[in-house]
Write an enzyme that holds these catalytic residues in place. Structure first.
Site, PDB file in Angstrom:
ATOM      1  N   LYS A 279      -4.662   7.172 -13.897  1.00 57.34           N
ATOM      2  CA  LYS A 279      -5.521   6.528 -13.107  1.00 57.34           C
ATOM      3  C   LYS A 279      -6.927   6.234 -13.902  1.00 57.34           C
ATOM      4  CE  LYS A 279      -7.330   7.420  -8.564  1.00 57.34           C
ATOM      5  NZ  LYS A 279      -7.527   8.400  -7.519  1.00 57.34           N
TER       6      LYS A 279
ATOM      7  N   SER B   1      -5.768   7.488  -3.003  1.00 57.54           N
ATOM      8  CA  SER B   1      -6.523   5.935  -3.967  1.00 57.54           C
ATOM      9  C   SER B   1      -5.638   6.038  -5.177  1.00 57.54           C
ATOM     10  CB  SER B   1      -7.944   6.446  -4.117  1.00 57.54           C
ATOM     11  OG  SER B   1      -8.221   7.617  -4.908  1.00 57.54           O
TER      12      SER B   1
ATOM     13  N   SER C 118      -5.421  11.956  -2.207  1.00 59.03           N
ATOM     14  CA  SER C 118      -5.179  10.621  -3.079  1.00 59.03           C
ATOM     15  C   SER C 118      -4.040  10.788  -3.996  1.00 59.03           C
ATOM     16  CB  SER C 118      -6.354  10.333  -3.739  1.00 59.03           C
ATOM     17  OG  SER C 118      -7.285   9.836  -2.999  1.00 59.03           O
TER      18      SER C 118
END
Length: 495
Positions: free
Chosen positions: A83, A160, A184
């Site tokens: 990420k 996210s 997330s």
């Protein structure tokens, strides 16, 4: 026997490493296949950067190793996605926001470093909800664009960590890392048919399972954690074992399990999701699992009272410290916020800038959070539970809002509510309490959208939770692979 590109794309992380170790798969061939897959699936907007030159060179080095050296690497040649808010030295750490678009990390997060030392190769950095402050991954920065769900490109992948989830679901990589503050890793796992783990955090220190402080663009030092994601629970367990040095999993007989069903997390569900979740319960019960219905009426109200106070007061404190410690292009909260591109994130940062939750923070930490932890602890103990189980989200993926980044949603004909609040409803409480959570795939709705079931366990029960997840997965299976991951949004919308 040479594996075809189609065979390579179907490999789980375990299978890929086994094939490299056995000499049936060249790491360079595998990386080449996956980079081509990434290009074919560019419409997903899963990546902020592809590290093609680095990844190909690293794969070639794995192939050149003597067999005994390669065999010593538990992740030899495994491509992973990381990420974009997690540091990897000499790679971009942009957190999906314009102010950090050109920021190159000088350090590598410890969790990533352990995977790389074991032979994993970072194929690229993945797209995300801007600054991780959202659950759709509809990033409206010109440097990022909205992440799309491989099962329906008009839908959100969750967030996210939506880019990592989309890349794994679309068979671009077999596994990767996200981060989790309120859901997330687990929300995008549920909405894309994969597996996501939120490791134990507890009150920090020795209770915290992953130690990546100052190497991840933060929201909340109390609640943030890196978490592994993969297509199978065994793959997530493999990454977790490398990161933590934990022992191998112990097999869990289903008939020995007592699993709690907290009533607040089984109410007010989307009807299509509810049908999938209850069908999964029936299959697990038929396989021998004992389910215990729980009232836990204080669970959601208690979590809601303290969640934002903990998260966003700490954002006000933690972001400036991270910017300075990482020599970022901007050094203040105000300078970072001035360039935020997504309207939904801008609105949240208006409150962060004035520390709107500061007055509530100390009571949340001294009174509210310990009360929530006590609720969990007493429930596990009194009912002799191995874990809690519930739908990871109350509804499947919804249509992308490309204007605001997040909007209102109606569940089962009820009054519309804030989209972020709706998707966080089930995942947030354990996050606030610092407990581990694991989302596993339960199946697909009648519209072909994935549904996840979450297992929450006592503090420190991460490996036990993963073992339970493997046992559940053996009953529930895996959803069919998405068929249109490389289609354009316009083509999919009219299909």
């Amino acid at each position: 026997m040479t594996l075809s590109p189609a065979d390579q794309l179907a490999l789980t992380a375990h299978e890929a490493v086994d094939a490299v170790h056995a000499g049936r798969l060249k790491a360079l061939d595998y990386m080449t296949t996956l980079l081509a897959r990434a290009e074919a699936c560019a419409a997903l907007n899963a990546f902020t950067t592809l590290e093609a030159d680095y990844a190909l060179a690293a794969a070639a080095r794995i192939d050149a190793m003597p067999s005994h050296d390669k065999a010593a690497l538990p992740l030899a040649g495994l491509p992973i996605a990381v990420k974009a808010n997690i540091n990897v030295e000499r790679m971009q750490t942009c957190a999906g926001t314009p102010a950090l678009a050109r920021h190159i990390a000088r350090t590598t997060a410890p969790s990533v470093a352990k995977l790389m030392a074991a032979g994993a190769i970072v194929l690229g950095k993945t797209n995300m909800h801007e600054l991780a402050v959202g659950i759709t991954s509809t990033n409206l920065s010109p440097h990022a664009q909205p992440v799309r769900n491989p099962y329906d490109l008009t839908k959100i992948p969750g967030g996210s960590s939506g880019g990592t989830a989309a890349a794994i679901a679309a068979r671009i990589v077999p596994a990767g890392l996200g981060t989790d503050t309120g859901g997330s890793t687990r929300i995008p796992a549920a909405l894309t048919g994969i597996v996501g783990l939120r490791p134990s955090v507890g009150n920090g220190g020795a209770e915290r399972r992953y130690h990546d402080a100052h190497a991840v663009v933060p929201i909340s030092h109390t609640r943030d954690t890196v978490g592994p994601m993969g297509r199978t629970v065994a793959d997530v367990a493999l990454l977790d074992r490398v990161i933590t040095g934990a022992a191998a999993l112990q097999q869990v007989p289903l008939h020995t399990l007592r699993i709690g069903l907290p009533r607040p997390c089984w109410q007010a569900l989307d009807s299509t999701l509810e049908a999938v979740a209850h069908a999964a319960l029936d299959r697990l019960a038929a396989a021998g699992v004992t389910f215990v219905e729980l009232e836990m009426s204080d669970l959601l109200p208690l979590s809601e009272r303290i969640s934002l106070a903990v998260a966003f007061h700490e954002t006000h404190e933690d972001i400036p410290a991270w910017l300075v410690a990482n020599d970022a292009p901007v050094r203040t909260l105000e300078a970072l916020a001035a360039q935020i591109a997504s309207p939904d994130v801008r609105r949240i940062y208006e409150g962060v800038l004035v520390d709107a939750f500061g007055a509530d923070y100390h009571d949340a930490m001294r009174i509210g959070r310990p009360a929530l932890q006590q609720l969990y602890g007493s429930t596990f103990e009194a009912q002799r539970l191995d874990a809690l189980l519930f739908p990871t989200t109350p509804l499947p993926a919804v249509t992308i809002d490309e204007i605001e980044g997040s909007s209102m949603v109606a569940i089962g004909g009820r009054e519309p509510i804030d989209e972020m609040a709706a998707y966080l409803r089930h995942t947030d409480p354990a996050s606030v309490a610092g407990l581990p959570g694991l989302s596993v795939a339960a199946g697909l709705t009648s519209a072909g959208l994935p549904v996840g079931l979450e297992l929450d366990g006592p503090l420190g029960s991460d490996r036990r939770l993963l073992a339970i997840g493997i046992a559940f997965e053996a009953v529930l299976g895996h959803p069919a692979a998405p068929m249109q991951a490389s289609s354009s949004p316009a083509t999919q919308a009219t299909a």
